[in-house]
Design a protein around this motif. Structure first.
Motif, PDB file in Angstrom:
ATOM      1  N   GLN A 778      88.298  49.845  46.288  1.00 42.84           N
ATOM      2  CA  GLN A 778      89.770  49.138  46.279  1.00 42.84           C
ATOM      3  C   GLN A 778      90.696  48.892  45.271  1.00 42.84           C
ATOM      4  N   ILE A 779      91.732  49.384  45.434  1.00 42.63           N
ATOM      5  CA  ILE A 779      92.846  49.063  44.376  1.00 42.63           C
ATOM      6  C   ILE A 779      94.003  47.501  44.846  1.00 42.63           C
ATOM      7  N   VAL A 780      93.996  46.920  43.589  1.00 40.90           N
ATOM      8  CA  VAL A 780      95.320  45.674  43.621  1.00 40.90           C
ATOM      9  C   VAL A 780      96.653  45.813  42.317  1.00 40.90           C
ATOM     10  N   LEU A 781      97.396  46.069  42.835  1.00 40.60           N
ATOM     11  CA  LEU A 781      98.184  46.310  42.130  1.00 40.60           C
ATOM     12  C   LEU A 781      99.565  44.527  41.858  1.00 40.60           C
ATOM     13  N   ARG A 817     100.863  40.776  43.786  1.00 39.08           N
ATOM     14  CA  ARG A 817     100.241  41.447  44.603  1.00 39.08           C
ATOM     15  C   ARG A 817     100.142  42.974  45.697  1.00 39.08           C
ATOM     16  N   LEU A 818      99.805  43.674  45.339  1.00 38.23           N
ATOM     17  CA  LEU A 818      99.455  44.670  46.614  1.00 38.23           C
ATOM     18  C   LEU A 818      98.227  44.972  46.418  1.00 38.23           C
ATOM     19  N   VAL A 819      97.915  45.211  47.445  1.00 40.82           N
ATOM     20  CA  VAL A 819      96.168  45.118  47.936  1.00 40.82           C
ATOM     21  C   VAL A 819      96.253  46.211  48.912  1.00 40.82           C
ATOM     22  N   ILE A 820      95.444  47.721  48.497  1.00 44.74           N
ATOM     23  CA  ILE A 820      94.594  48.492  49.168  1.00 44.74           C
ATOM     24  C   ILE A 820      93.315  48.286  48.953  1.00 44.74           C
ATOM     25  N   PRO A 821      92.687  48.013  50.718  1.00 46.50           N
ATOM     26  CA  PRO A 821      91.253  47.699  50.501  1.00 46.50           C
ATOM     27  C   PRO A 821      90.226  48.766  50.533  1.00 46.50           C
ATOM     28  N   ALA A 822      90.563  50.237  50.641  1.00 47.55           N
ATOM     29  CA  ALA A 822      89.620  50.965  50.949  1.00 47.55           C
ATOM     30  C   ALA A 822      90.571  52.455  50.810  1.00 47.55           C
ATOM     31  N   ALA A 823      90.846  52.932  49.848  1.00 52.33           N
ATOM     32  CA  ALA A 823      92.052  54.206  49.003  1.00 52.33           C
ATOM     33  C   ALA A 823      91.255  55.367  50.114  1.00 52.33           C
ATOM     34  N   GLN A 824      92.321  55.819  50.425  1.00 57.60           N
ATOM     35  CA  GLN A 824      92.212  57.614  51.159  1.00 57.60           C
ATOM     36  C   GLN A 824      93.383  57.960  50.231  1.00 57.60           C
ATOM     37  N   PRO A 825      92.970  59.144  50.476  1.00 54.58           N
ATOM     38  CA  PRO A 825      93.773  60.622  49.738  1.00 54.58           C
ATOM     39  C   PRO A 825      95.703  59.648  50.277  1.00 54.58           C
ATOM     40  N   GLN A 826      96.185  59.523  51.338  1.00 56.97           N
ATOM     41  CA  GLN A 826      97.129  59.993  51.390  1.00 56.97           C
ATOM     42  C   GLN A 826      97.669  58.189  50.937  1.00 56.97           C
ATOM     43  N   HIS A 827      96.754  57.142  50.533  1.00 61.09           N
ATOM     44  CA  HIS A 827      97.511  56.240  49.018  1.00 61.09           C
ATOM     45  C   HIS A 827      97.905  56.651  48.400  1.00 61.09           C
ATOM     46  N   GLY A 828      97.359  57.495  48.118  1.00 61.08           N
ATOM     47  CA  GLY A 828      98.378  58.263  46.816  1.00 61.08           C
ATOM     48  C   GLY A 828      99.570  58.522  45.849  1.00 61.08           C
ATOM     49  N   GLY A 829     100.095  57.432  45.477  1.00 59.44           N
ATOM     50  CA  GLY A 829     101.632  57.955  45.186  1.00 59.44           C
ATOM     51  C   GLY A 829     102.391  56.946  43.579  1.00 59.44           C
ATOM     52  N   GLU A 830     103.735  57.128  43.893  1.00 56.81           N
ATOM     53  CA  GLU A 830     104.243  55.709  43.184  1.00 56.81           C
ATOM     54  C   GLU A 830     104.877  54.694  43.227  1.00 56.81           C
ATOM     55  N   PHE A 831     103.738  54.045  43.260  1.00 59.74           N
ATOM     56  CA  PHE A 831     104.646  52.009  43.874  1.00 59.74           C
ATOM     57  C   PHE A 831     105.770  51.887  43.185  1.00 59.74           C
ATOM     58  N   ILE A 846      94.367  58.783  43.908  1.00 59.85           N
ATOM     59  CA  ILE A 846      93.393  58.798  44.669  1.00 59.85           C
ATOM     60  C   ILE A 846      92.176  60.090  44.610  1.00 59.85           C
ATOM     61  N   LYS A 847      91.070  60.165  44.028  1.00 58.29           N
ATOM     62  CA  LYS A 847      90.247  61.152  43.660  1.00 58.29           C
ATOM     63  C   LYS A 847      88.730  61.562  45.101  1.00 58.29           C
ATOM     64  N   GLU A 848      88.159  62.315  44.639  1.00 56.08           N
ATOM     65  CA  GLU A 848      87.399  63.123  45.899  1.00 56.08           C
ATOM     66  C   GLU A 848      85.902  62.208  45.465  1.00 56.08           C
TER      67      GLU A 848
END
Length: 2032
Positions: A778-781, A817-831, A846-848
């Motif tokens: 999970q990712i929280v900004l 806050r911006l929350v990504i519950p389950a990170a996937q490779p497509q979620h990577g980038g600049e917010f 996002i890493k393997e």
């Protein structure tokens, strides 16, 4: 009359003031006066009509110091005539004449004629003396004496033409007609006329050649006349013109408005009608004395001789120069001119022997004649030009050739044109041909006319003149130096009369003007520049057609003394905000115009700024508006004139000034956000203090005493000069709209403050956030805002995000806050989180999950044998992951021997055919996980196939031994061991491997090499037993007895070569075993043994035996002494050095301690400080520690039988300018700015001169010259436009020009800064309009209402530096209007307009100044009330207590001009009250009180005073009432007013001034009134006693009386000064006396002795002065004179004389050259006797020997006769061996003699093999490398003397071989040495190989040691085999060289396989072991034939096969065979 020449000086009599003509009435006394000087003091005689006058009752001859007079009492008509004053002393004579005229007393004239004289015609006015001037000139003050015609004696304009006077206006003088240049004949009368206009009438005075005409005035010769040609006409008449009258006459006219001049040139043609007698046959002078004996003057040939004759007389004498009785005229080498001191100069340039003779200067005038003579002798140099130069003439534009011959070849010469060195150029061509030196001058011009010199070393010169025939017959001088203010006269002579020519300066035409005179007569053209200035400097050119002649005019500046400083400077307080400055002019006042410069400085700073300049001294007000900042200011003052600037005088104290401020940049409204700081600022025109207000409340500045600091209140007030600022911290919303105000004097400005609510900000994060996560974390900004509720936007990669299950947006208060519950490779980038204008950035990565290795888990070990397949396997946790394989830490690469395979998660590494080198540590890496494999590859066992059994070997030392071992497979590792130890490869043991074979090679076996050797592999071994034995010892060489002959000191080497090394040998001499020492050295090197005699001696000869074992070698050694030879140098040595360098000439002899002699140019040298001779063993040196150009020449080192020659040339290093490289630079600068010109010179010490526009500059404050190392600088700190021009930096040889240009900035008005407002003044008041420009030199034009302003008495236009002023003394209504000041004439030029209004002045009451005045009057006395009005016409009314008064009864009203008086007689108590004086616009009130006077009181008392003696003392006190009487007392005694006492009263104030106080004035000073008194003490200190006139150096003669005196600043008592000699009190001697006369103190010494000389000093308590007294001994006399001496050459001469005094120091000289004691000169003094002994005399010593003291000179003649020429020592027969050198020598009876050598009747001349030398009296003939052709009879002939002969025999050199060559057999690559010994040492030999001559180099080395010749060949090749031959002279020897070739091997093979495309070319290349080897190329075992298909190439060791046009049929295996070696290549062909 005195003659001076090159140090021949005399103190001849000289008139300081001539006697003046005198006119007296008959019966009155007449007196003639003159002033003259001379050393010794001259005898003065007076003559009349040729008869000497004696003193009588009517004639009185008087002498007072230098003043001489003749008094004629009751003069009568017989006394009239010419009187001559004649002065004579031992140095010369002088005379002057003056006329005495007797006039009859005038008869009474009729009264009626007294008014008619002005109507008569103008008459001449003879001048009887100097006319009246503004002051009385001294007799010597000629520079300030003016000769003018007195206006009172001439008709004035008003008398002659009253109408003209009324029409004329005042103005400066101007010449209506100027004097005209004239060419006249001697004896004629000349009239110079001019007419001058101007009013007031100009004063006229005349000059001649820069001297006032009064200085040479003769009433009988000159006459001035006025009024001949009408108004302003003047005439100068010269009667009976004489030659000295020629020159430049200048007429000066001046009045109060200006000064002008006009000039004319007077040229006089001499009259030859009256023959002049030769000065040699002239009669005796009137005194009856003959001409004085001529003085002798010696000069070296080529140098200048200068004779100066100073002649005085009245009238001015005519002077002529004569040579040998013939008159002299100016020429190229003879210059005749008159110097600045009035002396007549004759200068003979570049003297030649032909110039010798008697030179006479003859002078004559009407009173008599005189002459002075000098005998010129020219000393010839020892070395002369064989053929001197000859004079040459040539036509213009042709060529001229000058030739001369030097004594011998190789002598360096230099050409000069006068003092300018000539260098080769297209203009000057210089050539040498043997001894001939030639100069060719191409394209002759007029300026090429002159004197040319050729100079060789020692400054020996030959001189010739080049005359250029052309239109210009006599050219201009090359340069002319004149002083500023003098006249410059340039003249040329042309061939054709009246030919037109023109003059230019620096290319610009010179127009005629009053200062420029151009005149011509017949063939002469003259240019005169009157009163030259710096601007006149440059190149002046006269042009006539195509011909030109130029002269550089250089103007020397006269150094002037800058003015003195002003005095009495005071700083007072003027009006408010002003500084009042006052001062007085400098004392003495400067002679030229000057101004005062005032500068200011703000206290606490360093910079001084100029305020203003003024021309008048007095009082100046400096207003506060003129300063830039408020502050305390100091002032200083200086005086500036054209001669410089005086020191600054600082005004005491300082004053506070405040400038008037104006707003330059105003306040602006400020808008800020809440919480931010707000800043308000403004700029004023100047720095003043101000006050800030916030909402009307004053804000105190930091540090203010009122209230807390601004920091505590939330604000900050700052000021930086004119910049003011207010900082409000942390503004609030409620502050919005607040008014901010700033106030200061004259300024009131405001601005508004606006405060806004702050925008939303992102508090966290402040920086970019990077987040890394692993799938599926999970990712929280999170983003925190400054306040809650603000809208928030989220963006990803630039696109706004939308909320979903995979991306959730949350808001909680200020947090988002911006929350990504389950990170996937497509979620990577600049917010990005955006709130308003603020942003926050998040970078999400996002890493393997990591990769793991499943199998193997542990380390794996793999073992295999060689050639097996090895597979390494690895299984991963997932497929598709990259894997990396490593071996021993290095990344492996896939190839044929290593295969990598991947299949899903399985990875393999395969080694198909494993090799031992493939073993190691393998690693498989996947991600962060590793798998490790240890791989081991082993070989199969290795066996030794040969030898199978143990081997036993036997060898002899030095043989080659090979141990060989063969193994079972190639590439196996083999080790060699000896006696159990592994062997190491070296030069003595070589290990070789080739395929299966392994060898151990001992190239040269030794005894210690024996033992057991083992060849071992890993699995097997082979054994070898080696036994080494020694061979028998033999002596290889020499085989026979060796005979050795050597010379003493040579190195002798006996060599013996054994058959083997390491064998001991025994050396013996004559049967005794030798012992090693320094004189006998034993050496061993391998089989070679040597016995060496380093320095052989004759006793070292004998039989030497070398014994080795049973064998022996014998040597017979013979040592003989050699002739002394010069080993070094062999040939002539040329040495070139720079001046001051150290020069060493070194000569090495064949043996030590042999004597040598050094010669220079044929004369034996003498050792001195400048020439040092050194010897060290066989080395001899001649050292010149600091060589000079005259040290150059031919040096010879003579060693008896041999000589060495050195040619030494010493040059002076050129002084060059290194930087800048360009020789002309153009530089541009702005004015004013700093200008620096830089030059870098070489050498460092080179001197440079700087010139500006042709004038040499001098350092000053405005021009600085610098020198640091090689850099030379000229700096203008503040360059101005007048500094522009051409600057030249010049060394001795080079120059660089800088064209400096300074551009001025446009003119602007600096003050006032704004347009002037209306200026209103009252009529009669002064009016001043002022403005300031940006440039001081800018012109301005004033106009009133558009019309130009004209200056008059009431209106003045003034310039003061940059200020321009219009001053009106008293304003008038006509002065009203608009005044415009325009800077320049251009319509667009800047201008300022001043509006002026003039009003009528109101009548004012000037005094009393107070509006109300109290008046007290005693009853019964008259009451007087008085006022003074501003004008005389004003009416007033008087009132008492409001009632108007009239003039009646006791009241009287009076008027007197501007004074108005009310008088009340007999005042009563009722008259008290208020009186009013009422004027129309002003009034005054008088409060009158009629009562008895009050009691007297002292309001202020006296103050004690201490002053210095001589100063003034001032006492003041105040008394009440003011009219009370006061009495002054000093020490109780009343002080009456006198010249020293001054009393004054000003109201109640009383003052007593005591002037020039004395010590006796000290005491009590009392001021006494009725009933009161005050007392104060006056203390007068003694004044310093200073010396006003100080002691002066004095000279006197022994026995005379002497007086030394000083003058003190005041009169002192006895003993107030003390006298000392040499720092000690005067000795107690009656001869010394001290006398005081007022302020003058004298020291008198009677009968001075020589012991009295020294330093005398006079001291007071405050000062000291000293001077030197020099006492000349009494005059010497000669008792026994010198006698002439005749001596034979080489003998000695003795000169003796006896003087009248002992202890006299004198100088002996020969030929004018001072003699110093030395080897050939002995000087002795014994009491009165002086003697000189000269020895070893030569012919050049013939001349005059003189003995000179300070007062006498004695001479005698020395004559040296030549020795009869004879041959003292004849030639000797000589015998020489072929190839050696030989020297014939004979000795003559004298040094200088011509000699001839011949052989067999044929005359000999020098050549490289034959040298002819002259060493003193010895003559040498040297033959080098003698051959049989040189044999014969040689003869030496000298003049008529008997010749001497000798026979030369040349022996042939017999050469035989003592030791033959030995054959050599060697292997290829080795070396070979061949040696051959011949019977004669030093014989060159020749080596041949196969008939080919061998040369040293590369592989060939050839050596020769005495008679041993060696040949060494290295790196032998097979083709080197052949016959070796050696030949030396007739001796020959030969042998054979056999080279064994090594087997040919292939070192570099071609590749095993080669692929080539079809149709291309294939190349196969091999490298073999040696060049020249034969190789074979085969295909399938068949030799390939060369041809178009196959091409064979060979280059050294490289062999190539080229196959052209490859086809598939060419495939196959190609073989290259080289000997037994071969190499194969498989050729593959592919289709293209």
């Amino acid at each position: 009359m005195a003659m001076e020449g090159m140090g021949v000086l005399g103190g001849a009599p000289r008139f300081l003031r001539f006697p003046r003509p005198v006119q007296v009435l008959r019966g009155t006394d007449a007196i003639l006066r003159c002033c003259l000087t001379g050393c010794p003091p001259p005898t003065v005689l007076w003559e009349k009509d040729g008869q000497q006058l004696e003193a009588s009752s009517r004639l009185c001859l008087q002498t007072e110091g230098a003043e001489h007079s003749l008094l004629v009492r009751e003069a009568g008509v017989p006394d009239a005539g010419v009187y001559v004053c004649r002065a004579q002393n031992s140095s010369g004579e002088a005379y002057a004449a003056a006329a005495l005229t007797i006039q009859e007393p005038p008869a009474p004239s009729p009264p009626e004629r007294s008014s008619d004289w002005a109507q008569e015609s103008p008459s001449p006015i003879p001048l009887q003396g100097p006319l009246p001037t503004s002051r009385t000139p001294s007799p010597l003050d000629t520079a300030s004496t003016f000769l003018s015609s007195a206006p009172a004696q001439a008709p004035t304009l008003s008398q002659e033409s009253p109408d003209l006077l009324s029409e004329s206006l005042e103005g400066p003088p101007m010449f209506l007609e100027g004097p005209q240049s004239q060419w006249v004949q001697q004896g004629e009368e000349v009239i110079l006329t001019c007419q001058v206009g101007g009013w007031p009438e100009p004063a006229i005075h005349w000059e001649k050649d820069g001297r006032l005409l009064e200085e040479i005035w003769e009433s009988s010769h000159f006459c001035l006349t006025n009024g001949l040609t009408g108004a302003g006409g003047h005439e100068l008449r010269i009667r009976g013109i004489r030659l000295p009258d020629a020159g430049v006459y200048v007429c000066h006219a001046s009045n109060t408005h200006g000064h002008v001049l006009a000039a004319a040139l007077l040229q006089i043609q001499p009259s030859w009608e009256t023959p002049r007698s030769s000065p040699q046959h002239s009669q005796r002078d009137p005194a009856g004395q003959g001409p004085p004996a001529p003085k002798s003057f010696w000069v070296s040939e080529g140098k200048h001789a200068k004779f100066r004759c100073y002649v005085t007389g009245k009238p001015e004498p005519e002077t002529e120069w004569h040579w040998e009785g013939q008159p002299l005229s100016p020429g190229r080498r003879r210059l005749l001119y008159r110097d600045r001191d009035g002396g007549f100069v004759l200068k003979v340039l570049y003297c030649q022997p032909a110039d010798c003779g008697l030179y006479i200067c003859a002078a004559r005038n009407t009173a008599g004649h005189t002459l002075s003579a000098v005998q010129l002798h020219v000393r010839e140099p020892r070395v002369r030009f064989s053929v001197p130069l000859e004079n040459v003439e040539g036509e213009e534009h042709e060529d001229a050739v000058l030739e001369c011959q030097v004594p011998s070849r190789g002598i360096i010469t230099t050409w000069y044109r006068e003092d300018q060195r000539l260098l080769p150029s297209p203009k000057y061509e210089m050539g040498e041909a043997g001894v001939v030196r030639r100069l060719i001058i191409h394209d002759l011009e007029a300026d090429d006319d002159g004197i040319y010199l050729c100079e060789m070393r020692g400054r020996v010169r030959t001189v010739a003149t080049v005359a250029v025939r052309g239109p210009i017959k006599r050219r201009l001088p090359r340069k002319l130096d004149v002083l500023e203010g003098e006249n410059a006269v340039l003249s040329v002579e042309v061939r054709e009369a009246k030919a037109p020519g023109h003059w230019t300066r620096d290319g610009q035409e010179l127009p005629a003007s009053p200062r420029i005179i151009q005149t011509n007569s017949n063939h002469t053209h003259i240019l005169v520049l009157v009163g030259v200035t710096r601007q006149d400097a440059g190149v002046v050119t006269f042009s006539l057609g195509s011909s030109h002649t130029s002269s550089r005019l250089r103007v020397k500046c006269v150094k002037q003394v800058p003015p003195g400083p002003p005095v009495a400077v005071e700083l007072g307080a003027g009006r408010s905000n002003t500084a009042l400055l006052s001062w007085k002019p400098p004392v003495p006042a400067p002679d030229t115009a000057y101004t005062y410069r005032i500068e200011r400085q703000e206290v606490g700073t360093d910079a001084w700024v100029q305020c203003l300049t003024t021309e008048a001294a007095g009082v100046v007000e400096v207003p506060g508006d003129s300063v830039p900042n408020e502050g305390d200011y100091r002032f200083r003052l200086s005086v500036v004139s054209e001669h410089g600037q005086s020191p600054h005088m600082l005004f005491p104290g300082s004053v506070h000034l405040v400038p008037t401020a104006r707003v330059q940049r105003g306040l602006q409204d400020v808008c800020v956000q809440e919480g931010d700081d707000a800043t308000f600022s403004l700029d004023l025109s100047t720095s003043v203090k101000g006050i800030w207000f916030l909402k009307g409340t004053e804000l105190k500045a930091v540090g203010s005493e009122a209230g807390p600091s601004g920091e505590a209140q939330g604000y900050l007030v700052q000021q930086e000069g004119p910049h003011h600022s207010l900082l409000l911290r942390a503004t609030r919303l409620q502050d919005s709209g607040a008014l901010i105000t700033f106030q200061c004097p004259g300024v009131h400005v405001s601005a508004m403050l606006h405060v806004q609510e702050p925008p939303v900000r992102i508090v966290l994060p402040q920086e970019k956030v990077s987040i890394e996560a692993v799938i599926p974390e999970q990712i929280v900004l999170t983003c925190e805002l400054s306040r809650a509720g603000a809208p928030v936007h989220w963006y990803k990669d630039g696109l706004e995000v939308e909320e979903s299950e995979a991306l959730v947006l949350e808001n909680e208060g200020p947090q988002c806050r911006l929350v990504i519950p389950a990170a996937q490779p497509q979620h990577g980038g600049e917010f990005v989180c955006k709130v308003g204008e603020d942003l926050a950035f998040f970078m999400v990565t996002i890493k393997e999950p990591p990769v793991r290795i499943i199998s193997p888990q542990d380390k794996v070990s793999v073992a295999a044998e060689s050639l097996e397949e090895v597979v390494l396997r690895c299984e991963l946790s997932r497929a598709g992951v990259p894997v990396h394989w490593y071996k021993d830490g290095m990344v492996v690469k896939e190839s044929e021997t290593l295969v990598l395979e991947t299949e899903g998660p399985h990875c393999h590494l395969i080694l198909p055919v494993a090799q031992p080198q493939d073993g190691g540590k393998f690693v498989c890496k996947a991600g962060d996980d590793l798998a490790v494999f240890n791989v081991t590859i082993t070989e199969p066992p290795v066996r030794i196939t040969q030898p199978q059994d143990e081997m036993f070997l036997t060898a002899v030392t030095s043989e080659r031994v090979v141990l060989m071992c063969q193994v079972s497979r190639p590439g196996a590792l083999v080790g060699w061991y000896k006696n159990g130890m592994e062997v190491e490869e070296s030069n003595d043991l070589v290990l070789e491997s080739e395929g299966l074979q392994h060898r151990l090679v001992l190239p040269s076996v030794r005894l210690q090499d024996g033992g057991e050797f083992v060849c071992s592999t890993r699995d097997d071994s082979a054994f070898f037993t080696l036994t080494v034995t020694d061979p028998p010892v033999r002596i290889i060489s020499p085989q026979d007895v060796v005979n050795i002959a050597a010379l003493s000191s040579e190195r002798v080497v006996l060599k013996c070569e054994l058959s083997q090394a390491g064998v001991p040998v025994c050396w013996s001499k004559d049967g005794l075993e030798v012992e090693e020492s320094k004189a006998l050295v034993l050496e061993s090197e391998g089989p070679h043994h040597r016995l060496i005699l380093p320095v052989s001696k004759p006793q070292d000869g004998g039989e030497f035996v070398c014994k080795a074992g049973e064998d022996s070698a014998f040597f017979n050694v013979t040592i003989t002494e050699p002739p002394v030879r010069i080993l070094f140098p062999k040939d002539e040595v040329s040495v070139t050095a720079v001046s001051s360098e150290r020069v060493v000439l070194m000569c090495e002899l064949s043996r030590a301690e042999a004597p040598v002699r050094w010669y220079k140019d044929g004369l034996e040298v003498e050792e001195s400080e400048a020439l040092v001779l050194e010897s060290e063993g066989p080395h001899h040196r001649l050292v010149l520690p600091a060589a000079q150009p005259q040290d150059g020449g031919e040096f010879v080192c003579d060693a008896g039988n041999d000589s060495a020659f050195f040619i030494v040339t010493v040059t002076v290093p050129p002084e060059r300018i290194v930087r800048p490289s360009a020789r002309f630079l153009q530089l541009q600068f702005r004015s004013p700015s700093r200008v620096e010109l830089r030059c870098e010179v070489a050498p460092v010490g080179a001197r440079v001169c700087w010139y500006k526009d042709g004038l040499e500059v001098e350092a000053s404050e405005d021009l600085k010259l610098g020198a640091e190392g090689p850099v030379r600088t000229l700096t203008l700190p503040h360059a101005r436009p007048q500094d522009a021009g051409e600057y030249v930096c010049e060394t001795r040889d080079e120059a660089v020009s800088f064209d400096v240009r300074l551009a001025e900035s446009p003119v602007q008005f600096l003050l006032p800064e704004e347009a002037p407002s209306l200026l209103s003044v009252s009529a009669g008041e002064p009016l001043v309009l002022s403005c300031e420009l940006s440039r001081a030199s800018a012109p301005v034009f004033w106009s009133l209402n558009g019309s130009p302003v004209q200056e008059d008495e009431n209106l003045e236009l003034r310039s003061e530096g940059t200020r321009r002023l219009l001053l009106i003394q008293a304003a008038h209504p006509s002065h009203a209007g608009n005044y415009t000041c325009q800077a320049g004439t251009h319509p667009a030029a800047p201008s300022l307009t001043f509006p002026v209004q003039v009003t009528e002045p109101p009548v004012k009451v000037l005094t009393p100044e107070e509006s109300r005045t109290g008046v007290r009057c005693a009853p019964g006395r008259d009451l007087e009330l008085a006022v003074y009005l501003s004008g005389p016409g004003g009416a007033v009314r008087w009132y008492k207590d409001g009632e108007r008064l009239a003039s009646r009864g006791r009241v009287r009203l009076e008027e007197a001009g501007a004074r108005r008086v009310l008088r009340v007689r007999g005042a009563r108590s009722g008259d008290a009250g208020e009186y009013l004086c009422d004027a129309p616009q002003d009034s005054r009130i008088f409060l009158v009180n009629v009562e008895e006077p009050p009691q007297v009181k002292l309001v202020s008392e006296l103050t004690p005073l201490t002053i210095q003696e001589g100063d003034d003392a001032t006492f003041r006190c105040e008394v009440s009432p003011p009219d009370a009487e006061l009495t002054w007392l000093l020490n109780g005694t009343s002080v009456p007013p006198s010249s020293r006492v001054e009393t004054s009263q000003n109201g109640p104030n009383h003052t007593l001034i005591l002037r020039g106080c004395r010590i006796s004035d000290s005491g009590m000073v009392t001021a006494q009134t009725k009933g009161a008194e005050t007392t104060a003490r006056l203390h007068v200190r003694e004044a310093e006693l200073l010396f006003l006139r100080r002691l002066q150096d004095a000279r006197t003669e022994e026995g005379q009386d002497l007086c030394m005196e000083v003058e003190t600043s005041r009169v002192g008592g006895k003993g107030i000064v003390s006298w000392f000699r040499g720092g000690k009190p005067l000795p107690e001697d009656d001869r010394f006396s001290v006398v005081q006369d007022g302020r003058v103190h004298r020291l008198i010494i009677r009968k001075v002795t020589v012991s009295d000389q020294g330093i005398y000093s006079c001291k007071s308590h405050h000062d000291r002065t000293q001077a030197r007294l020099l006492v000349r001994p009494e005059q010497l006399k000669v008792r026994h004179h010198l006698q002439d001496v005749v001596v034979i050459e080489g003998g000695s001469a003795t000169f003796q004389l006896e003087l009248s005094q002992s202890g006299v120091i004198g100088e002996w000289a020969r030929g004018g050259v001072r003699l110093e004691p030395g080897r050939n000169c002995q000087i002795t003094v014994q009491g009165h006797n002086h003697s000189l002994v000269l020895s070893d005399l030569g012919l050049a010593d013939t001349g005059t020997v003189s003995f000179t003291t300070d007062t006498l000179r004695c001479t005698a003649r020395l004559e040296v006769k030549e020795v009869p020429l004879a041959i003292v020592k004849g030639l000797q027969d000589l015998e020489v061996t072929e190839g050696d050198s030989v020297t014939f020598e004979c000795e003559l009876s004298r040094i200088q003699a011509d000699l001839t050598w011949d052989k067999d009747g044929r005359e000999l001349s020098p050549s490289p093999r034959l040298r002819i030398q002259a060493l003193g009296s010895r003559r040498l003939l040297q033959l080098r490398h003698c051959s049989s052709a040189d044999a014969g009879t040689y003869r030496c002939s000298v003049g008529n003397a008997q010749a001497t002969t000798a026979r030369l025999t040349v022996r042939k050199r017999e050469v035989s071989v003592l030791l033959e060559l030995k054959p050599v057999r060697a292997r290829e690559g080795d070396g070979a040495t061949f040696k051959c010994t011949v019977s004669e040492p030093g014989i060159p030999g020749c080596w041949l190989l196969g008939g080919r001559v061998l040369r040293p180099g590369g592989r060939v080395r050839i050596r020769q040691e005495g008679n041993l010749h060696s040949l060494m060949l290295s790196e032998l090749q097979a083709e080197d085999s052949g016959e070796i031959q050696f030949q030396a002279g007739q001796a020959k020897s030969s042998t054979q060289l056999e080279v064994e070739a090594l087997p040919l091997q292939i070192c570099r093979k071609p590749p095993r396989e080669k692929t080539v495309l079809t149709g291309r070319r294939a190349a196969l290349e091999v490298t073999v072991s040696r060049a020249g080897g034969h190789v074979r190329w085969l295909l399938g075992g068949v030799d390939l034939p060369p041809g178009p298909k196959y091409e064979f190439r060979s280059h050294g060791v490289t062999h190539s096969l080229i196959i052209h046009n490859v086809q598939p049929t060419d495939e196959g295996t190609y073989c290259c065979q080289a000997g037994e070696d071969s190499a194969n290549t498989n050729l593959l062909v592919e289709s293209s």
